[in-house]
Every structure is written in C-alpha cells, then in structure tokens.
Design a protein around this motif. Structure first.
Motif, PDB file in Angstrom:
ATOM      1  N   TRP A   1       0.828  -1.203   0.000  1.00 44.40           N
ATOM      2  CA  TRP A   1       0.000   0.000   0.000  1.00 44.40           C
ATOM      3  C   TRP A   1       0.868   1.261   0.000  1.00 44.40           C
ATOM      4  O   TRP A   1       0.513   2.272  -0.620  1.00 44.40           O
ATOM      5  N   VAL A   2       2.017   1.204   0.667  1.00 49.55           N
ATOM      6  CA  VAL A   2       2.935   2.347   0.656  1.00 49.55           C
ATOM      7  C   VAL A   2       3.550   2.509  -0.726  1.00 49.55           C
ATOM      8  O   VAL A   2       3.675   3.631  -1.241  1.00 49.55           O
TER       9      VAL A   2
ATOM     10  N   TYR B   1       1.170   4.216  -3.055  1.00 49.71           N
ATOM     11  CA  TYR B   1       1.094   5.660  -2.844  1.00 49.71           C
ATOM     12  C   TYR B   1       2.336   6.372  -3.386  1.00 49.71           C
ATOM     13  O   TYR B   1       2.241   7.487  -3.901  1.00 49.71           O
TER      14      TYR B   1
ATOM     15  N   SER C   1       2.044   9.114  -6.274  1.00 49.00           N
ATOM     16  CA  SER C   1       2.555  10.444  -5.955  1.00 49.00           C
ATOM     17  C   SER C   1       3.689  10.868  -6.885  1.00 49.00           C
ATOM     18  O   SER C   1       3.897  12.068  -7.098  1.00 49.00           O
TER      19      SER C   1
ATOM     20  N   PHE D   1       4.038  13.023  -1.855  1.00 54.81           N
ATOM     21  CA  PHE D   1       3.883  11.791  -1.071  1.00 54.81           C
ATOM     22  C   PHE D   1       3.369  12.118   0.332  1.00 54.81           C
ATOM     23  O   PHE D   1       2.488  11.422   0.856  1.00 54.81           O
ATOM     24  N   LEU D   2       3.901  13.165   0.955  1.00 57.10           N
ATOM     25  CA  LEU D   2       3.440  13.547   2.295  1.00 57.10           C
ATOM     26  C   LEU D   2       1.963  13.912   2.282  1.00 57.10           C
ATOM     27  O   LEU D   2       1.222  13.582   3.212  1.00 57.10           O
TER      28      LEU D   2
ATOM     29  N   GLU E   1      -0.302  12.751   0.182  1.00 55.00           N
ATOM     30  CA  GLU E   1      -1.070  11.513   0.010  1.00 55.00           C
ATOM     31  C   GLU E   1      -1.232  10.801   1.357  1.00 55.00           C
ATOM     32  O   GLU E   1      -2.330  10.347   1.706  1.00 55.00           O
ATOM     33  N   ILE E   2      -0.141  10.699   2.112  1.00 56.73           N
ATOM     34  CA  ILE E   2      -0.197  10.039   3.421  1.00 56.73           C
ATOM     35  C   ILE E   2      -1.066  10.838   4.380  1.00 56.73           C
ATOM     36  O   ILE E   2      -1.872  10.270   5.143  1.00 56.73           O
TER      37      ILE E   2
ATOM     38  N   VAL F   1      -4.677  10.164   3.646  1.00 63.63           N
ATOM     39  CA  VAL F   1      -5.089   8.834   4.099  1.00 63.63           C
ATOM     40  C   VAL F   1      -5.446   8.858   5.579  1.00 63.63           C
ATOM     41  O   VAL F   1      -6.518   8.376   5.994  1.00 63.63           O
ATOM     42  N   TYR F   2      -4.560   9.436   6.388  1.00 60.72           N
ATOM     43  CA  TYR F   2      -4.806   9.458   7.823  1.00 60.72           C
ATOM     44  C   TYR F   2      -5.905  10.444   8.193  1.00 60.72           C
ATOM     45  O   TYR F   2      -6.646  10.223   9.165  1.00 60.72           O
TER      46      TYR F   2
END
Length: 328
Positions: free
Chosen positions: A29-30, A33, A37, A267-268, A270-271, A274-275
């Motif tokens: 999953w990482v 992303y 990204s 990328f940051l 996207e993460i 998600v959270y």
C-alpha cells in the motif's frame, strides 16, 4: 562528469536505486502511494517552475488530463499499449496544445494568469463530462502497459510498472533542475522580481513565459500518463478545479527551493490525506486546510525551508569556526 552535478542532481541519482528498493521492501500500500505520488509530483513540478516566474497556474490539471486521456484513447481506439509510445503521445499532445494556448496565456500575469488557466481547464472538464464515447463522468479503463512488445506476467507487472514510473520521473526532475539553472530559469526569477527591467535588458519576457509554460505542460502530461497507467483508469476529474488546486497546494506545501521538494511533498500529502480520512471521514478537508494554514503562517516558504535553514546554520557554524581559526 560527476563534478558537473549539483547536490540536487546527485540526490536524484542516488534516489533511483533507493526508490526501486522501496518497491520490494515496503508494504504494497505504501509502494502504491509512492507510485501515484510520483505521477502527480511531476504536475506539481510543472506548477513550481511557473511559480519561480511569479505565475500560479490553477489549471495545470488540463495537461495532467491531456496526458492521461491521450494514453487512454490510444489504447481504446488504436490498441496502443506500449509504455514509451504512450508517454511520447501524451508529450506530443501537450506540446501542441500548450504551444497554441501559450500565445494567449503568456500575455497575462498574477490573478489573470491563474483564472485564465483555470477557465481553460474547466472547458475541457465540461467537454469530457458530456462525451459518452469517453465514458462521460465515469471515464474509462486503460489497457495494461507493455514494454517494447513485452507484456509482463501479472505477478511482476506491478513491479515493472513501478520501476518504469521511477525512471522517467527522475529523468524529468533532473532536466527541470538543469532548466532552472539555465539562462531562461534565471530570466524567470528576474520576471518575478521586475519584468520591465527584463524587457529593458533585451530579453523577451513573453518568450520566456511561453517556453516555461510549454515545459510545465510537457512534464504535467507525462505525470498524467504515469498516474493513469498506475490506476488503470481516467476520468474528467483529472482536469477539475479541485485537482488543479491540489497541485498548487502541493507546491505551496513543499516550497520552490528545490526540484525534490514537490516530489516529497506530494507523497506527504497523500499520506496526510489517508490518515485524515481515517481520523475524520466527514471533515478530512478541514484537517488538510488546517495543515495548509499552519504551514503558510510558520513556514511561508514551504517545508523545504526547514532543509535550507539547517543548511544555513551549518554554513554559518563553519564560517564562525574558520573565522576563529584565522583569528588565532
């Protein structure tokens, strides 16, 4: 030849094997992303190089969408699925469109530039949303990519596409870094400060803006192709104003101090999304907005300014040590 590379270019070269290794080490999953990204990060880079000239594009999703839809239509109507051919087709389509639109857009600055780019991208959004052949608002799926006639088996197809995504993104970032160090790159910074003086010095600001606009369009379309292939689907939301706003968000979040910044910032984001969705599914946009507000207040030059501050402190400390040694 290595001596001619600056720190950013060396970091990009070192980053290639590191990113490829991540594809085999990190959870899937990482990796997904990271792959997504990387595609959107190229579009953020397109926004960033225009910001270096004092121009903010709220319609960069136009070329993001052109790249993705060109790849999709090449497969849907022509049966083309080769990875390299799809990128070249997306690149050609974006260059043709940006060459024509740039004649108009290069004359505008500030809010007029932003609103004009936004208006053009929304025209494409309306056209695609009403096109039944292209799936209307639902879009359509892409063919699985092939590589010079080779169709990898499903077990390794994901890894191959991931590696194939890392390489062109790194190559584009490398070239963009060289572009910012070129005469036109420095002219763009001068345009941001005082366009009138640039004209007095005999350089055409319109030409510099037009070239920058086309380069931003080219990398954005490549990002669109890579993003579309990663997800296997395209839809009109690629050129919606919310998508284009996301790219501006990333550029502001990351800062314009380095080519690497938007890639990391994407990328940051996207993460973070998600959270944010996991913590507050109904109000996750408020979390993103709060983060954006805090960054603007405390880090007006973006997250990359933290790296620059640390570098400046280190240089200052070394200068103080040298001064003390000379004083003794």
């Amino acid at each position: 030849m290595i001596r001619d590379l600056d720190k950013t270019e060396l970091a990009l070269l070192v980053g290639v094997p590191v990113l490829i290794a991540f594809g085999f080490i990190l959870p899937q999953w990482v990796v997904n992303y990271i792959q997504v990204s990387l595609g959107t990060g190229l579009v953020a880079l397109g926004v960033m190089i225009q910001m270096r000239a004092g121009l903010v594009s709220f319609g960069q999703g136009l070329y993001f969408c052109i790249g993705g839809y060109t790849a999709g239509m090449a497969g849907k109507f022509l049966g083309v699925s080769d990875f390299i051919v799809l990128i070249l087709l997306g690149l050609l389509a974006s260059l043709l469109v940006s060459a024509v639109l740039g004649i108009l857009i290069r004359r505008y600055r500030e809010i007029f530039f932003a609103m004009l780019t936004l208006a053009i991208s929304m025209i494409l959004f309306g056209m695609l949303s009403s096109s039944e052949e292209l799936g209307s608002t639902d879009g359509f799926n892409l063919l699985p990519p092939t590589y010079l006639g080779w169709a990898p088996k499903s077990e390794i197809a994901g890894h191959v596409l991931y590696i194939a995504t890392v390489l062109p993104v790194t190559f584009c970032a490398f070239l963009l870094n060289r572009f910012l160090r070129s005469p036109i790159g420095f002219v763009n910074e001068a345009i941001r400060e005082n366009e009138l003086r640039v004209e007095y010095l005999g350089t055409s600001a319109h030409t510099a803006v037009h070239i920058t606009y086309m380069i931003a369009a080219a990398v954005s379309s490549i990002g669109g192709v890579l993003w579309a292939l990663s997800l296997g689907h395209v839809d009109p939301e690629m050129t919606n104003w919310t998508t284009s706003g996301q790219f501006v968000f990333i550029a502001i979040l990351s800062g314009t101090g380095s080519i690497i910044a938007p890639l990391v910032g994407t990328f940051l984001l996207e993460i973070l999304r998600v959270y944010a969705v996991d913590i507050s599914p109904n109000t996750w946009q408020m979390i993103l907005g709060t983060v954006m507000l805090l960054i603007i207040i405390f880090l007006p030059k973006g997250l990359w300014s933290l790296v620059e501050r640390k570098r400046n402190r280190k240089n200052s400390h070394q200068s103080d040590l040298s001064a003390n040694v000379l004083g003794e």
